[in-house]
Scaffold this active site. Structure first.
Site, PDB file in Angstrom:
ATOM      1  N   THR A 128       0.830  -1.204   0.000  1.00 54.89           N
ATOM      2  CA  THR A 128       0.000   0.000   0.000  1.00 54.89           C
ATOM      3  C   THR A 128       0.865   1.255   0.000  1.00 54.89           C
ATOM      4  O   THR A 128       0.571   2.227  -0.690  1.00 54.89           O
ATOM      5  CB  THR A 128      -0.934   0.003   1.212  1.00 54.89           C
ATOM      6  OG1 THR A 128      -1.667  -1.228   1.250  1.00 54.89           O
ATOM      7  CG2 THR A 128      -1.920   1.148   1.132  1.00 54.89           C
ATOM      8  N   ASP A 129       1.952   1.248   0.765  1.00 56.58           N
ATOM      9  CA  ASP A 129       2.890   2.370   0.742  1.00 56.58           C
ATOM     10  C   ASP A 129       3.485   2.559  -0.654  1.00 56.58           C
ATOM     11  O   ASP A 129       3.583   3.683  -1.157  1.00 56.58           O
ATOM     12  CB  ASP A 129       4.021   2.139   1.739  1.00 56.58           C
ATOM     13  CG  ASP A 129       3.642   2.508   3.164  1.00 56.58           C
ATOM     14  OD1 ASP A 129       2.660   3.249   3.359  1.00 56.58           O
ATOM     15  OD2 ASP A 129       4.338   2.059   4.084  1.00 56.58           O
ATOM     16  N   ILE A 130       3.911   1.452  -1.268  1.00 58.97           N
ATOM     17  CA  ILE A 130       4.531   1.528  -2.588  1.00 58.97           C
ATOM     18  C   ILE A 130       3.547   2.079  -3.613  1.00 58.97           C
ATOM     19  O   ILE A 130       3.872   2.972  -4.409  1.00 58.97           O
ATOM     20  CB  ILE A 130       5.029   0.142  -3.030  1.00 58.97           C
ATOM     21  CG1 ILE A 130       6.128  -0.373  -2.087  1.00 58.97           C
ATOM     22  CG2 ILE A 130       5.525   0.176  -4.472  1.00 58.97           C
ATOM     23  CD1 ILE A 130       7.378   0.450  -2.081  1.00 58.97           C
TER      24      ILE A 130
END
Length: 407
Positions: A179-181
């Site tokens: 999700t961060d990426i």
């Protein structure tokens, strides 16, 4: 510099992963990214180890591998933004910047005079990208957001893992902070869109990106499976909800992946596996039928695939155009001839810490290729140079700021 964004300067106030991933993409494309870090501490991920980068003698340095994944091609300066003098330094730097990237909690930078409204007053053309867990409005806006939490809240973990009825069943997070990426990717796209708009309008703008929004958006076909039927998809392990067979299968010496996307491929697989009658069976002849009869078909295929080792299956099936592959460890990945041919490992030299391994950018631009200009910087490595070149501070000015622990 000849990169596509070599005319762009970014003030990067972000840390951890989503923001730094976005700013690294911009840096890879040529932007001058100035990473602002806390004096003495720096980005939290500098300390997220082991593992740590090893020096030429094989001893651990104080640079965590985690930090190295998202901070190349940047310059690091240390500024204490809790001090008025530090805040003023950053506002002065914004005058010569095109983009600000930050991932503080909602309203977190307003008390320092570093929010969008404050910096827009300094530079009306600034593109200001704010990354939070839940966005700038809504009932969760004030909450902190973390990748693992969002993978659960945003539905990804309801789709990942084996069914509850199978051994080892239950929700599982993805093995990287996906999700961060993905949020970093969206942020880099949004920044470039805002810069393109500025070229036409002359105006900067504010970008509100939320981890939860990105996670829900990236549910893709699974979200549409739900929205079109009202039935929430469940966990299928490595199987595909809409295509069969499209999952892992046991072999004589491990596992392989079959990614059969049409009926012709399925017929060729059955022939290669020595059971062409399966492809003529009305229960399995079409993908629709195979999806409906998944529970019957998969055990039959398991009995076929377990008869040969993985390498033999791959040679056999590639020869007849059936998509398949191994399940590689990371050692296998970086030893793979295609990965090596594409140059997906890059070693960058740093004068203080030696060679720094990197995973190459996947962006291949013919006229403005990605350049690997700087290894991930040491904490505050470029503070003096940036303050001197962009703000015109003298060595005495810089020493005074350092004495006052502003930098």
């Amino acid at each position: 510099m000849s990169g596509a964004l070599s005319h762009i300067r970014v003030l990067d106030l972000s840390r951890i992963l989503a923001g730094p991933w976005a700013s690294q993409i911009l840096a890879d494309l040529g932007a001058d990214v100035i990473k602002v870090e806390r004096p003495g501490e720096g980005d939290d991920t500098r300390h997220w180890g082991p593992p740590f980068l090893k020096d030429e003698r094989g001893a651990d340095t104080d640079v965590a591998a985690y930090y190295l994944c998202a901070n190349r091609n940047k310059r690091s300066i240390t500024v204490d933004m809790t001090q008025a003098a530090g805040q003023q330094l950053l506002r002065e730097l914004v005058k010569d910047c095109d983009v600000v990237v930050e991932n503080f909690k909602q309203g977190g930078l307003a008390r320092y005079g570093l929010d969008y409204a404050s910096l827009k007053a300094v530079n009306p053309r600034i593109v200001y990208c704010s990354i939070t867990g839940f966005g700038q409005d809504g009932p969760y806006a004030a909450r902190a957001g973390y990748d693992f939490l969002i993978q659960g809240l945003g539905g990804l973990m309801s789709l990942t893992g084996r069914p509850d009825t199978e051994p080892g069943g239950g929700p599982i997070k993805v093995g990287v902070a996906l999700t961060d990426i993905l949020t970093g990717l969206y942020a880099a796209n949004a920044v470039q869109a805002a810069l393109a708009w500025r070229e036409k309008s002359g105006e900067g703008q504010y970008i509100d990106l939320a981890l939860l929004d990105v996670q829900v958006a990236c549910l893709a076909n699974q979200a549409m499976n739900y929205l079109t039927t009202g039935v929430a998809p469940g966990r299928l392990g490595n199987a595909h909800p809409n295509i069969v067979p499209y999952q892992d299968f046991p072999t004589d010496d491990g596992h392989m992946i079959l990614a059969i996307g049409n009926d012709g491929q399925f017929a060729r697989f059955c022939e290669a596996a020595g059971d062409s009658a399966l492809a003529r069976d009305t229960r399995f002849a079409t993908n629709k039928a195979r999806v409906e009869n998944r529970a019957t078909l998969i055990p039959l295929l398991n009995k076929l695939t377990i008869r040969r080792p993985t390498d033999e299956w791959i040679r056999c099936l590639e020869a007849v155009g059936v998509p398949c592959g191994p399940i590689n460890t990371l050692a296998d990945v970086f030893a793979d001839p295609q990965v090596q041919a594409r140059g997906l490992r890059v070693d960058m030299s740093h004068p203080a810490i030696g060679d720094v391994p990197q995973v190459a950018s996947p962006m291949r631009l013919s006229a403005t290729p990605v350049e690997y200009r700087r290894a991930p910087p040491l904490l505050g490595e470029h503070t003096d140079a940036v303050l001197a070149s962009l703000l015109g501070l003298s060595p005495a000015d810089i020493e005074r700021l350092r004495h006052d622990q502003v930098i």
